[in-house]
Design a protein around this motif. Structure first.
Motif, mmCIF file in Angstrom:
data_model
loop_
_atom_site.group_PDB
_atom_site.id
_atom_site.type_symbol
_atom_site.label_atom_id
_atom_site.label_comp_id
_atom_site.label_asym_id
_atom_site.label_seq_id
_atom_site.Cartn_x
_atom_site.Cartn_y
_atom_site.Cartn_z
ATOM 1 N N TYR A 36 59.670 68.560 27.426
ATOM 2 C CA TYR A 36 58.953 68.084 27.544
ATOM 3 C C TYR A 36 58.743 66.164 27.071
ATOM 4 O O TYR A 36 59.236 66.901 26.095
ATOM 5 C CB TYR A 36 57.298 68.951 27.890
ATOM 6 N N GLN A 38 56.905 63.054 25.105
ATOM 7 C CA GLN A 38 55.684 62.563 24.751
ATOM 8 C C GLN A 38 55.667 62.070 23.908
ATOM 9 O O GLN A 38 56.794 61.567 22.753
ATOM 10 C CB GLN A 38 55.077 63.803 23.403
ATOM 11 N N GLY A 41 50.777 58.591 20.924
ATOM 12 C CA GLY A 41 49.459 58.565 21.215
ATOM 13 C C GLY A 41 49.223 59.481 23.172
ATOM 14 O O GLY A 41 47.994 58.840 23.037
ATOM 15 N N LYS A 42 50.491 59.866 23.472
ATOM 16 C CA LYS A 42 49.970 60.567 24.565
ATOM 17 C C LYS A 42 50.333 61.925 24.558
ATOM 18 O O LYS A 42 50.514 62.509 23.746
ATOM 19 C CB LYS A 42 50.709 59.751 25.996
ATOM 20 N N GLY A 43 49.545 62.626 25.652
ATOM 21 C CA GLY A 43 50.478 63.750 26.086
ATOM 22 C C GLY A 43 51.591 64.168 26.282
ATOM 23 O O GLY A 43 51.981 63.459 26.741
ATOM 24 N N PRO A 44 52.270 65.637 26.437
ATOM 25 C CA PRO A 44 53.576 65.560 26.867
ATOM 26 C C PRO A 44 53.128 65.898 28.174
ATOM 27 O O PRO A 44 52.555 65.762 28.786
ATOM 28 C CB PRO A 44 53.787 66.522 26.367
ATOM 29 N N LEU A 46 56.000 66.748 31.542
ATOM 30 C CA LEU A 46 57.435 67.179 32.053
ATOM 31 C C LEU A 46 57.906 66.384 32.610
ATOM 32 O O LEU A 46 58.067 65.438 33.353
ATOM 33 C CB LEU A 46 57.076 68.687 33.289
ATOM 34 N N PHE A 89 60.401 68.347 23.616
ATOM 35 C CA PHE A 89 59.879 69.637 23.279
ATOM 36 C C PHE A 89 60.328 70.257 24.326
ATOM 37 O O PHE A 89 60.558 70.165 25.447
ATOM 38 C CB PHE A 89 58.522 70.130 23.681
ATOM 39 N N TRP A 103 56.642 76.824 22.438
ATOM 40 C CA TRP A 103 57.163 75.420 22.169
ATOM 41 C C TRP A 103 58.157 75.620 21.064
ATOM 42 O O TRP A 103 57.523 76.132 20.131
ATOM 43 C CB TRP A 103 56.086 74.719 22.155
ATOM 44 N N GLY A 104 59.158 74.446 21.206
ATOM 45 C CA GLY A 104 60.129 74.855 20.212
ATOM 46 C C GLY A 104 59.429 73.347 19.517
ATOM 47 O O GLY A 104 57.607 72.823 20.011
ATOM 48 N N ALA A 105 59.202 73.213 18.548
ATOM 49 C CA ALA A 105 59.488 71.864 17.343
ATOM 50 C C ALA A 105 59.220 70.694 17.893
ATOM 51 O O ALA A 105 58.613 69.893 16.638
ATOM 52 C CB ALA A 105 59.799 73.051 15.405
#
Lengths: 113, 112
Positions: A36, A38, A41-44, A46, A89, A103-105
């Motif tokens: 993903y 990101q 200010g936005k969501g992740p 795909l 991510f 999820w990875g960090a």
């Protein structure tokens, strides 16, 4: 065992370079591996995904390489551009637990002009 | 078509107050997820709804957190007696399958 370890935490690459972000996992119950992207200010969203029966997948300038025996997968960005600067991510879908994504960090990528 | 929407986009509240965060998923998506993202950090899973099944609440950090999903559509995340450590961006995602998740823009919660 349900962890996905992502590295590096941050990465700075010159425009045109090929940033590589790596992820590793332990649990063989993972059966789907998405990446993903990101922006602030936005969501992740795909970017690209792969299943474990495939060793590589390309979509445009983005490539996932998957090494099932090593339990590792990585994202490569060809001909990187400043607009690719974002947090990336990796994730792995855990089929034995309601198909949850682990999820990875995250990796903060900066592409310098 | 319309994506996942969340409201409010920003919320500032005093410590000890209750807050409600709303998520409108993409129409027809049966799965809905809530995540928390602290500044510069990864995604922390909170809760997952799938159709009419009992929600997976395994990620809720304390009993001050609860969520519901009405009519298989809109979801509300409620945080009671907010604490400063609750400050974060709360992200909602919906999915039509067990694969891609579509995220909303998030609600930035600041507890003062």
């Amino acid at each position: 065992q349900q962890q996905v370890k992502q590295s590096p935490q941050s990465l700075i690459v010159q425009k045109g370079g090929i940033p590589i972000i790596n992820c590793a996992y332990e649990n063989t119950a993972f059966d789907y591996f998405p990446w993903y992207q990101q922006f602030p200010g936005k969501g992740p969203a795909l970017l690209i995904a792969i299943r474990p029966d495939v060793s590589e997948k390309k979509e445009g300038r983005f490539t996932i390489s998957f090494n099932k025996s090593a339990k590792q997968f990585s994202l490569h960005i060809m001909d990187s551009q400043p607009g690719d600067s974002a947090t990336y991510f990796c994730a792995a879908r855990f089929r034995d637990s309601n198909y949850q994504l682990i999820w990875g960090a995250g990796t903060k990528l900066i592409i310098k002009p | 078509g319309a994506g996942v929407s969340q409201s409010p986009s920003n919320k500032v509240t005093e410590k000890g107050k209750d807050v409600e965060l709303r998520c409108d998923p993409i129409s027809g998506h049966t799965a809905l997820y809530w995540y928390r993202q602290s500044l510069g950090q990864g995604l922390e899973f909170l809760i997952y709804f799938q159709g009419n099944s009992a929600p997976d609440k395994s990620g809720l950090p304390s009993d001050r957190f609860s969520a519901e999903r009405t009519g298989g559509s809109v979801s509300t995340l409620t945080i009671q007696r907010t604490q400063q450590e609750d400050s974060a961006v709360y992200l909602c995602a919906s999915s039509p399958t067990f694969y891609e998740q579509y995220f909303g823009p998030g609600t930035r919660l600041t507890v003062t």
